[in-house]
Design an enzyme around this catalytic site. Structure first.
Site, PDB file in Angstrom:
ATOM      1  N   LYS A  83     -11.078  -4.065  -2.775  1.00 53.35           N
ATOM      2  CA  LYS A  83     -12.302  -2.962  -3.048  1.00 53.35           C
ATOM      3  C   LYS A  83     -11.594  -2.308  -3.732  1.00 53.35           C
ATOM      4  CE  LYS A  83     -13.449  -3.340   2.112  1.00 53.35           C
ATOM      5  NZ  LYS A  83     -12.072  -3.540   2.640  1.00 53.35           N
ATOM      6  N   LYS A  95       0.770  -0.916   0.091  1.00 58.80           N
ATOM      7  CA  LYS A  95       0.017   0.510  -0.214  1.00 58.80           C
ATOM      8  C   LYS A  95       0.679   1.383   0.158  1.00 58.80           C
ATOM      9  CE  LYS A  95      -4.495  -2.267   1.614  1.00 58.80           C
ATOM     10  NZ  LYS A  95      -5.634  -1.978   2.412  1.00 58.80           N
ATOM     11  N   LYS A 145      -4.818 -10.534  -5.350  1.00 50.96           N
ATOM     12  CA  LYS A 145      -6.276 -10.519  -5.063  1.00 50.96           C
ATOM     13  C   LYS A 145      -7.011  -9.185  -5.715  1.00 50.96           C
ATOM     14  CE  LYS A 145      -5.911  -7.519  -0.346  1.00 50.96           C
ATOM     15  NZ  LYS A 145      -6.907  -7.587   0.661  1.00 50.96           N
TER      16      LYS A 145
END
Ligand code: AQP
Length: 327
Positions: A195, A111, A192
């Site tokens: 959202k 991230k 993966k």
């Protein structure tokens, strides 16, 4: 009775990855355990959130918990920010962890990739997650495979604390799903499903309308050999679709391979669209009845009261064992 804890961030519409990897198991665990299911809103602000969206998404995750079958008479449903002890224990556990171990967390690396300076909260996220779990004397944590590393850190922190200050925390166990522990992105099946991926066709959300589901599944990445076979290394896209099909239909992957032998990807994908849409229709119907009902806020209030009771007792124990003056 064993304690179970898990949570989902209100960072957007819940995906079938969140559902199959985690939330579907929550429903099973509520039957024979004392289960706490949290909307982990404090985690979501590790990255910037629009206040209106955060508010809407937090209620939406809670409503979705109930729509998929969580029953507030069997489990505790609450918002993380309603229980101050999460942030409090998070600080204590930050002081028990090192920058070295937090730097090894792959979610932080993913991230923060490409940023010269990452948000501090993103870096300390795993210590807040450890606090969430340890506050409730949790035995089992049903989470997707992407959270396994964070859970290992939680176990390390619990053992470290217990060794230093005496038995304070229960050391939790990771519970992995047999099918669906890691649902992959539809357009790039080596990463993966998430959202917050900017490409809406990389995922299917539980609230997606049937035509969006159809579009995303029909254009999902596969390969050129047309054989419906489970082989995650060489056929990542088809294997991911088989996993999704199996998890929604209850049919085994072996049976699905047989069913689609010689039929090619077109037929396989079309039938998968029907299976997914049938399951989502049922969930969406329940969700629409709950999302604007006064019952939702009542459930969250009652849940917060019950969660506070357990969390404050743990926090008292932590402070006492560490030598803080408790009045
Ligand atoms: N693709 C996935 N396959 C299986 N399980 C998954 N989970 C997430 N993605 C998959 C599991 O869902 C639970 C809730 O996740 P979260 O909302 O707390 O955060 P996350 O893991 O970071 O999920 P997302 O969808 O990728 O959210 P964003 O994009 O906001 O970061 C967890 O148990 C997780 O393992």
């Amino acid at each position: 009775m064993k304690r179970v804890f898990s949570g989902v961030q209100p960072t957007g519409n819940i995906t079938i990855g969140n559902y199959l990897g985690a939330i579907k198991q929550f429903v099973t665990y509520q039957e024979d355990n004392d289960a706490f299911y949290c909307v982990v809103d404090l985690h979501s602000i590790t990255l910037p959130q629009d206040p209106k969206e955060l508010h809407k998404n937090s209620l939406s995750v809670a409503a979705m918990y109930m729509a998929v079958g969580l029953d507030p008479s069997k489990c505790t449903i609450f918002l993380q920010s309603s229980v101050k002890e999460h942030a409090e224990l998070g600080w204590f556990l930050q002081c028990m962890s090192s920058t070295g171990e937090l730097s090894r967390m792959t979610q932080f690396k993913d991230k923060s990739r490409g940023q010269e300076s990452a948000p501090t909260g993103l870096f300390t996220y795993p210590t807040l997650m450890a606090a969430d779990i340890l506050l409730y004397d949790t035995n089992y944590v049903p989470v997707g495979n992407d959270q396994k590393q964070h859970l290992e850190l939680t176990r390390d922190l619990a053992m470290r604390f217990n060794n230093r200050f005496g038995k304070t925390f229960v050391v939790p166990e990771y519970k992995e799903q047999k099918v669906g522990a890691r649902i992959m992105s539809l357009d790039e099946p080596t990463s993966k499903m998430s959202k917050s991926n900017p490409n809406e066709h990389s995922r299917i959300c539980l609230l997606d309308p049937p035509n969006k589901v159809k579009k995303s599944l029909m254009r999902s990445t596969t390969d050129s050999d047309m054989e419906v076979r489970f082989d995650p290394e060489n056929k990542a896209g088809v294997s991911n679709l088989l996993t999704i099909y199996s998890a929604f239909s209850g049919l085994s992957i072996k049976d699905l391979e047989k069913k689609y032998e010689g039929l090619g990807y077109g037929t396989f994908k079309k039938e998968l669209v029907v299976v997914v849409n049938d399951s989502l229709a049922e969930i969406q119907d329940k969700y629409n009845k709950i999302i604007d009902s006064p019952e939702l806020l009542e459930v969250l209030k009652t849940g917060a009261d019950r969660a506070r009771e357990v969390a404050s007792a743990t926090m008292d124990r932590v402070k006492k064992n560490m030598g803080f003056v408790t009045l």
